[in-house]
Design a protein around this motif. Sequence first.
Motif, PDB file in Angstrom:
ATOM      1  N   LYS A 508       0.832  -1.200   0.000  1.00 35.25           N
ATOM      2  CA  LYS A 508       0.000   0.000   0.000  1.00 35.25           C
ATOM      3  C   LYS A 508       0.867   1.250   0.000  1.00 35.25           C
ATOM      4  O   LYS A 508       0.565   2.221  -0.670  1.00 35.25           O
ATOM      5  CB  LYS A 508      -0.891  -0.001   1.238  1.00 35.25           C
ATOM      6  CG  LYS A 508      -2.008  -1.010   1.193  1.00 35.25           C
ATOM      7  CD  LYS A 508      -2.818  -0.947   2.484  1.00 35.25           C
ATOM      8  CE  LYS A 508      -3.935  -1.975   2.494  1.00 35.25           C
ATOM      9  NZ  LYS A 508      -4.729  -1.894   3.756  1.00 35.25           N
ATOM     10  N   ASN A 509       1.952   1.171   0.736  1.00 35.32           N
ATOM     11  CA  ASN A 509       2.828   2.340   0.848  1.00 35.32           C
ATOM     12  C   ASN A 509       3.722   2.518  -0.373  1.00 35.32           C
ATOM     13  O   ASN A 509       4.522   3.449  -0.424  1.00 35.32           O
ATOM     14  CB  ASN A 509       3.686   2.221   2.102  1.00 35.32           C
ATOM     15  CG  ASN A 509       2.833   2.232   3.364  1.00 35.32           C
ATOM     16  OD1 ASN A 509       1.729   2.791   3.394  1.00 35.32           O
ATOM     17  ND2 ASN A 509       3.337   1.599   4.430  1.00 35.32           N
ATOM     18  N   GLY A 510       3.638   1.624  -1.284  1.00 36.00           N
ATOM     19  CA  GLY A 510       4.450   1.760  -2.492  1.00 36.00           C
ATOM     20  C   GLY A 510       5.858   1.277  -2.368  1.00 36.00           C
ATOM     21  O   GLY A 510       6.685   1.472  -3.270  1.00 36.00           O
ATOM     22  N   LYS A 511       6.140   0.655  -1.244  1.00 33.45           N
ATOM     23  CA  LYS A 511       7.481   0.099  -1.099  1.00 33.45           C
ATOM     24  C   LYS A 511       7.644  -1.198  -1.875  1.00 33.45           C
ATOM     25  O   LYS A 511       8.754  -1.692  -2.078  1.00 33.45           O
ATOM     26  CB  LYS A 511       7.768  -0.132   0.379  1.00 33.45           C
ATOM     27  CG  LYS A 511       7.835   1.158   1.185  1.00 33.45           C
ATOM     28  CD  LYS A 511       8.158   0.862   2.642  1.00 33.45           C
ATOM     29  CE  LYS A 511       8.232   2.165   3.449  1.00 33.45           C
ATOM     30  NZ  LYS A 511       8.549   1.920   4.881  1.00 33.45           N
ATOM     31  N   LEU A 512       6.548  -1.754  -2.224  1.00 33.48           N
ATOM     32  CA  LEU A 512       6.556  -2.964  -3.075  1.00 33.48           C
ATOM     33  C   LEU A 512       5.642  -2.746  -4.254  1.00 33.48           C
ATOM     34  O   LEU A 512       4.674  -1.970  -4.181  1.00 33.48           O
ATOM     35  CB  LEU A 512       6.115  -4.192  -2.288  1.00 33.48           C
ATOM     36  CG  LEU A 512       7.045  -4.697  -1.186  1.00 33.48           C
ATOM     37  CD1 LEU A 512       6.420  -5.893  -0.481  1.00 33.48           C
ATOM     38  CD2 LEU A 512       8.409  -5.080  -1.739  1.00 33.48           C
ATOM     39  N   GLN A 513       5.964  -3.457  -5.283  1.00 33.47           N
ATOM     40  CA  GLN A 513       5.138  -3.427  -6.479  1.00 33.47           C
ATOM     41  C   GLN A 513       4.878  -4.844  -6.943  1.00 33.47           C
ATOM     42  O   GLN A 513       5.497  -5.802  -6.474  1.00 33.47           O
ATOM     43  CB  GLN A 513       5.837  -2.623  -7.586  1.00 33.47           C
ATOM     44  CG  GLN A 513       6.007  -1.154  -7.278  1.00 33.47           C
ATOM     45  CD  GLN A 513       6.705  -0.406  -8.404  1.00 33.47           C
ATOM     46  OE1 GLN A 513       7.102  -1.007  -9.392  1.00 33.47           O
ATOM     47  NE2 GLN A 513       6.824   0.927  -8.246  1.00 33.47           N
ATOM     48  N   LEU A 520       5.498 -10.129  -6.162  1.00 28.60           N
ATOM     49  CA  LEU A 520       5.941  -8.886  -5.558  1.00 28.60           C
ATOM     50  C   LEU A 520       7.378  -8.612  -5.963  1.00 28.60           C
ATOM     51  O   LEU A 520       8.195  -9.528  -6.169  1.00 28.60           O
ATOM     52  CB  LEU A 520       5.852  -8.980  -4.041  1.00 28.60           C
ATOM     53  CG  LEU A 520       4.452  -9.211  -3.442  1.00 28.60           C
ATOM     54  CD1 LEU A 520       4.535  -9.328  -1.935  1.00 28.60           C
ATOM     55  CD2 LEU A 520       3.484  -8.131  -3.852  1.00 28.60           C
ATOM     56  N   MET A 521       7.666  -7.315  -6.013  1.00 28.74           N
ATOM     57  CA  MET A 521       9.028  -6.915  -6.308  1.00 28.74           C
ATOM     58  C   MET A 521       9.281  -5.537  -5.754  1.00 28.74           C
ATOM     59  O   MET A 521       8.345  -4.781  -5.483  1.00 28.74           O
ATOM     60  CB  MET A 521       9.278  -6.932  -7.812  1.00 28.74           C
ATOM     61  CG  MET A 521       8.547  -5.831  -8.553  1.00 28.74           C
ATOM     62  SD  MET A 521       8.964  -5.819 -10.312  1.00 28.74           S
ATOM     63  CE  MET A 521       8.043  -4.384 -10.870  1.00 28.74           C
ATOM     64  N   LEU A 522      10.540  -5.220  -5.557  1.00 22.31           N
ATOM     65  CA  LEU A 522      10.907  -3.921  -5.069  1.00 22.31           C
ATOM     66  C   LEU A 522      10.793  -2.892  -6.184  1.00 22.31           C
ATOM     67  O   LEU A 522      10.985  -3.223  -7.359  1.00 22.31           O
ATOM     68  CB  LEU A 522      12.354  -3.935  -4.531  1.00 22.31           C
ATOM     69  CG  LEU A 522      12.612  -4.804  -3.293  1.00 22.31           C
ATOM     70  CD1 LEU A 522      14.093  -4.825  -2.960  1.00 22.31           C
ATOM     71  CD2 LEU A 522      11.801  -4.325  -2.121  1.00 22.31           C
ATOM     72  N   PRO A 523      10.521  -1.671  -5.851  1.00 18.98           N
ATOM     73  CA  PRO A 523      10.460  -0.640  -6.895  1.00 18.98           C
ATOM     74  C   PRO A 523      11.822  -0.479  -7.557  1.00 18.98           C
ATOM     75  O   PRO A 523      12.872  -0.785  -6.970  1.00 18.98           O
ATOM     76  CB  PRO A 523      10.049   0.612  -6.118  1.00 18.98           C
ATOM     77  CG  PRO A 523       9.448   0.123  -4.869  1.00 18.98           C
ATOM     78  CD  PRO A 523      10.129  -1.149  -4.531  1.00 18.98           C
ATOM     79  N   PRO A 524      11.865   0.051  -8.781  1.00 20.38           N
ATOM     80  CA  PRO A 524      13.145   0.196  -9.495  1.00 20.38           C
ATOM     81  C   PRO A 524      14.105   1.114  -8.793  1.00 20.38           C
ATOM     82  O   PRO A 524      15.319   0.887  -8.820  1.00 20.38           O
ATOM     83  CB  PRO A 524      12.711   0.769 -10.841  1.00 20.38           C
ATOM     84  CG  PRO A 524      11.303   0.358 -11.004  1.00 20.38           C
ATOM     85  CD  PRO A 524      10.702   0.325  -9.632  1.00 20.38           C
ATOM     86  N   GLU A 525      13.566   2.162  -8.114  1.00 17.39           N
ATOM     87  CA  GLU A 525      14.492   3.083  -7.477  1.00 17.39           C
ATOM     88  C   GLU A 525      15.187   2.437  -6.290  1.00 17.39           C
ATOM     89  O   GLU A 525      16.318   2.793  -5.937  1.00 17.39           O
ATOM     90  CB  GLU A 525      13.766   4.342  -7.016  1.00 17.39           C
ATOM     91  CG  GLU A 525      12.601   4.120  -6.063  1.00 17.39           C
ATOM     92  CD  GLU A 525      11.293   3.853  -6.796  1.00 17.39           C
ATOM     93  OE1 GLU A 525      10.250   3.795  -6.165  1.00 17.39           O
ATOM     94  OE2 GLU A 525      11.375   3.649  -8.061  1.00 17.39           O
ATOM     95  N   ILE A 526      14.563   1.470  -5.671  1.00 21.48           N
ATOM     96  CA  ILE A 526      15.201   0.787  -4.540  1.00 21.48           C
ATOM     97  C   ILE A 526      16.163  -0.278  -5.041  1.00 21.48           C
ATOM     98  O   ILE A 526      17.243  -0.499  -4.496  1.00 21.48           O
ATOM     99  CB  ILE A 526      14.125   0.194  -3.608  1.00 21.48           C
ATOM    100  CG1 ILE A 526      13.232   1.316  -3.060  1.00 21.48           C
ATOM    101  CG2 ILE A 526      14.769  -0.598  -2.487  1.00 21.48           C
ATOM    102  CD1 ILE A 526      12.116   0.822  -2.166  1.00 21.48           C
ATOM    103  N   SER A 527      15.755  -0.996  -6.101  1.00 21.87           N
ATOM    104  CA  SER A 527      16.603  -2.086  -6.635  1.00 21.87           C
ATOM    105  C   SER A 527      17.736  -1.585  -7.498  1.00 21.87           C
ATOM    106  O   SER A 527      18.490  -2.391  -8.072  1.00 21.87           O
ATOM    107  CB  SER A 527      15.739  -3.054  -7.432  1.00 21.87           C
ATOM    108  OG  SER A 527      15.127  -2.372  -8.520  1.00 21.87           O
ATOM    109  N   GLU A 528      17.850  -0.231  -7.562  1.00 23.05           N
ATOM    110  CA  GLU A 528      18.938   0.370  -8.338  1.00 23.05           C
ATOM    111  C   GLU A 528      18.943  -0.127  -9.781  1.00 23.05           C
ATOM    112  O   GLU A 528      19.992  -0.522 -10.333  1.00 23.05           O
ATOM    113  CB  GLU A 528      20.290   0.094  -7.670  1.00 23.05           C
ATOM    114  CG  GLU A 528      20.411   0.666  -6.271  1.00 23.05           C
ATOM    115  CD  GLU A 528      21.740   0.350  -5.649  1.00 23.05           C
ATOM    116  OE1 GLU A 528      22.524  -0.397  -6.311  1.00 23.05           O
ATOM    117  OE2 GLU A 528      22.002   0.821  -4.552  1.00 23.05           O
TER     118      GLU A 528
END
Length: 1771
Positions: A508-513, A520-528
């Motif tokens: 919900k918080n957008g930390k996962l997509q 589920l996966m991490l957002p691109p900005e977190i996964s570099e």
Amino acid sequence: MMERAVPQGAGQALAMLSQVHDEPENSDSFWKSGYDRKVSAREAKKKKVIFWGIEVPETLSWRGWELGKEMIKHLTLKNVHGKAQKLSYRAPSTPFFFTVFPQLITLNPGMSVTLPIVFRPSEKRDYEDNIIFVKAEGEFSVTLHATLPRFRLSIPAAVQLPVCAIHSATEATFPVCNIGDLVSIFAWETSSPFSMDPMCGTLNPGAECMVKVVFKPEVAGVHYAAATCWFGGEVKQKRTIKLKALAKYPCLCVSVTGKKSEGVQPGKFQDALCFGSVAVGTTVEKSVEIFNMSVVDAPCRIERAKDPLLHDYVFSCDVSHDVVPAKGKLVLSIRFQPQVVGEHSTDYFTITSAAGHLETVLKVVGSCKGPSVSLHQQSVDFNWINLGESLMRTLQISNTSDVPAYYQFDIDCKGSVFSLDRPCGVLEGATTLTLKVIFRPAHPMNYHRRVVCLVHHQEPLYVDFFGTCHSDTAKPTTLQKRHLSWYRTNMVRGLTFYPPNILSEMLKNGKLQMDEKGALMLPPEISEDQPPKEYLEPNSMAEYFYDGVSSDLALFPAHVSVSPREYDFGCCMPPHKAESLSLCVTNHTKGNIIVAWTPSHGSAFQVDPEICDIPPLESSTFYVFCRPTQVNSLYAAELEGFAVYKVMRHYTNIENDATICPSWCLTVRLRAHTYEAKREHIIPQYILDVPKQTFPPVVCDTDTYCSMLLSNPSTSLITFSVNQTACPSVLVKPSLGYVIPGGHQIFFLSTHPVNTVLQQHVLPLELNSYPAYTKEIVLQSCGQSLLLLLEGDGILYFKPLHIGTSSTRMYSIKNCTRLPMVFTWKIHRSDSKILSVSPTEGILQPYETMSQAWTFTPDKETKYMLQAMVFVRWKSPDPLSPKDVHYVLWVIGEGTLGTIRAQKEHLDLGNVLVGDQKSCSIVLLNDEICTLNYILSVEQITGPQDPEDICSHPLALELEHSRGTIPARSKALVRIKVRPTHRLHYTWLIKYAICTPRAADLASTKEFLCSIVAIGVYPTLRITDACTTRTASSNRMHIWKLFSLDTLNEFLERDPTPGELTYKVPTRHSTCLIPPVYTPLLVDFDFGSAPVGSEPTTVMLLLENKGVVPVDWAFLFPSDQKIDMEHWAEDADFTPQELHQMRIQDNQLFSVSPKSGTLLPGQEKSVQLSHRHYFIGTDRLPVLLKISYGHEILLSFSGVTVERDQRYVHFASTKHVFAPIALGRSQPPTQIYKLYNGGSMPVTFEVQLDNIVKIREKNFQHPVFVCLTPRGEIPPGEAGHIKWIFSPLEAKTYTVDVLIDILEGDSTQITFQGAGYNPNIVEEAATSRHFFSSAVIPGSAKLTLPGQAATLSHHRICFGNIPDCTKAGRLVFLNNISKSKAVVFTWQVNSCKEMVLEVAPESGVAQPGESIPCFITLQHTRTPYFCRINLVCEVYIQESLVQYERDLHEWEKEKERQAVEFTITEKNLGTKRKLTSPSVRLSDSAETANLPESSAVIRKYKTLPPIKSHPTPSQPPGHIERGLLDKDASQVKPEPPTPLFLYLDVSARSYAIEDFLSNFALDFPRYFLSRPFSTQPSESKLVDGNRHRSRTDMEHKQLSLAAASKHELEVVTDILTGVIRSLLEDGRFQKSVRKIQDEPIPYFSQFQSAKSAELQDSRQGSMIPSRVSSLTDLDLEKDGEKKKISQKTSPSDLLESCETFHHKQLREKEIISRQPAVGNLVELVLENTLQNILIEASRGEVVLTAQPRVIALPPNASRRITNPATPPSRA
């Protein structure tokens, strides 16, 4: 005592001999009388012989005798004849043998008699004598022998041993017999490769020993040896035996009975035995056949190729050595037992024979296949059910392989919520099994268990069992298959350690997509910006072992862990207090979890608490109690528990399905037993299937796995435990558990070899919790590193090569590991054009040897040292394996230039039959150091021909191969075949070019190699002579014309037409009575005519092979060409022509003998052709003259048979061609046309001249044709001549049809043809050559008739063109070919009325073998003519002629006697005895005998009856009855002997002098012109030979000295005076005269000097005989006045008068030399001289070809000039 017995025995024997005549054959007294008749067995076998019906032994021998004692032997004689026999005998001549007194012996048939022979020795030596028996037919004897005891061995002379292979052995036995009288010791001496067994021994008398000869050859070939046997006593004797044996190389050929594998590359190996894919653990046996192609038994040895790197052998062969029989085979069985599934095995067996000299390598390949088990679905979804319920699903498991599969699901169905009806079992090949899976949840939660299916010899399979259980209060979210997929993706991305509620919040918080799949996966900005990880299905074996429990490694980190996973309670004896086990369950997640253990009712193991919550990152302890119920039992079980996020208890807590996390399954293996301490546990019955010795090969530092099967065939439970601490290098899973009765347990073992050193692992397996039941499993493991073996230490040598050519060599590399590897060859780019390899890459199976083809192509003349590298890697890519492993190969070669030459640059094949084939070989030499590949080309030259014809001729030379290879410094044979198609002179130029792949234009680089010459020839046959037995046609020219032999020879000289070669050899090819004709050549064979009943007309033809090849010839009658058919197939309707030919062939009217034959080059053969005159009429028969591979000429045989009283003239042709005559000739020559009387009656012919008159009128009254003999008569069997003069008026062809009437016979019209020509256009020489060449009959006679006693050296004389005023002569020899009889010959010169012919001598006698020279002289006639004369010579046998003259003289004398003799026929003229009737005539002897003595004197002579014959009307003329002939034989006049007629054909053509000079001017000086002496016409002088002789006598008289003048006499006087004076004053001449008196008479030619020879040659031109210049007394008297005047004159007057006299003398000499008589005289002298020389040469008195003798004359210094005043002219 013996001495007394001898006389008694002798007396009895004498009595026996006297009584033998009356006793029967089987009389007892006969056999029992005399001495004891016991005969030894050896004596009974004595050889017996029979002489004139008497059977006696050949010899009598005494052995073992002693001095002073007598020995008696009995000699038995038996009558085996059918009649009684009488004989006597003579006692032995020596006193040492004696018998009874000799007497006459009579033997009836079948009877026998015995003579005692007594031997009395006087000294120790050998005795020999004989006893002689005498019969009427002759004498015979029996030998008596007495010998001393001696050593004698009987040994065969030779022993032939069986054929044997080299390095093998064969043997033969032979007997050695002691035939002597003493004990003998023998010893053998022999040489290698023969040996004797026994080598020595002892033989008693009569004993026999078998000796064995052993032959062990090491070299192939025929072996001879002599074995010597030494025997005897003090003095050794020897006997030699010849040993012979043959040793051969064995030849073994290996043949594989099965099919070859497609992937097998035999390379250097003869064959490969492929087993294909074989099920693991099974054994397959295949066989190969070893064939022995040789004639000897071949021992062979079968060995495995020794490889130190190969430890486990899956191929085996029980036979290590055996013998392959000759021309037989040996079946060799090889077994294959693979152990590792998927492994490709290769091995090599070496079949060695001839002690290692011959080896054959057999390659065996095979692969191992295992089961192929698969699950139809990877998960089983049970959806959701309520608590307390159960649900069943199905799971299909299949085995697609034909190998049975052992499977086992690693789950304890009794203690799990998931259970299978058949958790373990055996899945047969190609079957599918449906399993039932039941879900019985114990708690409301979702369940998920990943169950492994273990398969023996296969990697494990995994299946996911999941389902959800709802209760009334708890309804967790239903677990589905997609949830498992999202869970595994989330687990890889590290998100599953968070509970679903936290994940939902982060989402919900957008930390996962969420990705596109819903995970589920991490957002691109977190996964570099790194891509999200994806779940990849792990290796099942790695997943099985890397669980974090059995191994320290884990594929994924554990969310919940339990410890311990395996536990052994040991002995738990009830009713003691139950032992407990503390289980520590740790929560590694960040959420609360619930752990619920599945209750197992009835199990001895319980967990407390059953459900418990565990906070995040904390642990909780559970207790497991063991409560066994029975003693002496085994207990084992698996505890199952599930851990799940607490938030998953109700579906309402889950906001997003992507956050759902399934439960985690926890298992614990437990074991316990209730056996007392000292009680032995139950003995386990098991079957353990363990890999044989080794783990599957793997790369170093890589895990390797294998499976192990433990089967429990008993009815008791088996528990097992593996002590991993005892073998830490091997991981075993499961290490603790149990096997239900009838079930099995599959183990998987893993190890990690770190290097290539072989490691041994001992793994203890304890069964039933009893240390004594521990099974040690020994395993080996070894890491594999890349290892490639290069042949020849990495060096490849190439032979020197010609620049641009290529050489290919096979080079082997070997994989020295147990893993397949991939190889890749790399060559430097600069060397890629020089060096290449094929294949460049490939796969090498374990321990496989593979060969690659290396090609070396040098491009320049230098030495090469090239480098190539091979890179190898494992077939299965491994990131840890090295990437740059390579090996270096050095290639060494050399490029050079080479040439080829032929051993013979010129090859002459000689003559080759057209259509036939001749083969030869060309030897090509290569003197270079390199191998040369060549291409040969052929250029054909057929001589000076039309270019178009040359192009049309096909190539007649064929090369067996136009391409080839010649090794360095060697030679090669090229077979060529020559097939000429025409009769030509062939020349072939053989050229070569070095074959290189880069040669663009071979034509420009061709070099000359050699030339081949051959001549295409046909079988050449020619008729060289012909003769006949009939008198009328005995002239060879006539035979030649009748049989058209000129035409036949002309046809035989041509090339055969294609039709003639339809059948190259004589064959039966026709079904008709008249065979078809394929030849256009037709020749008439006219046998002439003869009266009916006369002797057959026989013609002899001489066939000669004028060619250079043998000739097969045959005369084929129509019946010889017809195929033999059955009678029903014959056509019954015959044409008149067929009937005519059948009559001729059935009655053999025409015959040829021999009908076929073969003539070698230059050989001759006479063939007899005959025509029988049985039927009146004309007989015709086509006969085919067939020459094999040559001509086929149709000969038309024809002959005429006439009635005896019929007047018949045989015309050979109805056309006659006169010789061509030049225009303007004043005296045309006379020509002759011949008629032949073929009947038995004289014939009168008359020429009708009507058409000749018409021709004359048309040609302005010019007599073109003139018949000089319009009428004539021809005697029977002879030829008549009609003279013609052909005088053309124009240069054209004249033809006239003339009718020749035969009185009382048939008339025949003959066409006469003649041609006139212009002498200015056509040369006379050409026409004359045509005239003489038309008769191509050979001049010398070669054929002789049967009984012919004499021959002529020539039967034809051709004088050629001669002037009409000359005479010509020839020499002919009459040869007496008889060896014992002389012949008398007479030439019939008077029969030649047309010309003047002289023969000298005209008659004479030729002794046996003598040759009489006969000079034939043709006199001049002063008129031109064509001369064709048949000169006849009658030859008689002198003996028969003398006998005839003697008989004729006696007959005439008898006739004169009968003329004066008379017979008194009155009766009773003083006779007392009354005679018979006067009509009865008695013979002289009879009448004289019946008369009294007085009358006998009167009747001594009587008159002969009149001489006359009485032929009967019914008999033909000439037939006389035998009785009349015998009665009046003494009254018949003797018949003269039948002469042999020899015929000489004389031909010539004379010309007038002016015509001869105009046409043959160069030949005119060769002739002597005879001129007349008077003005009388020459025609009156040349009447006959007698007038010519008188004229010659007159010339001799005119040449006498009386006709000389005074001046001539003076000249002669002066010359002779000077010559005589010079000789008298010459001292040398005087000395020579004195010496002549004492010397023998030499040849006068030795006194001739060079000067005198020159003087003689110069005087021959004057043609003045010496007789002309001689002086007579009359001349001297007439010149008396001249002498007186000369004495009174002065010297000056004398000199003047001498000069005047000299000139006058010269003029008179010239006048005299021009006189015809002088020239005729000189010509006559020269002719006689030459004739004398030829006669002497024929007799051998003079050798014309001898070298002239040279006589050295003394020097001229002693010569003196006696008369210097003599004028130079006188000198």
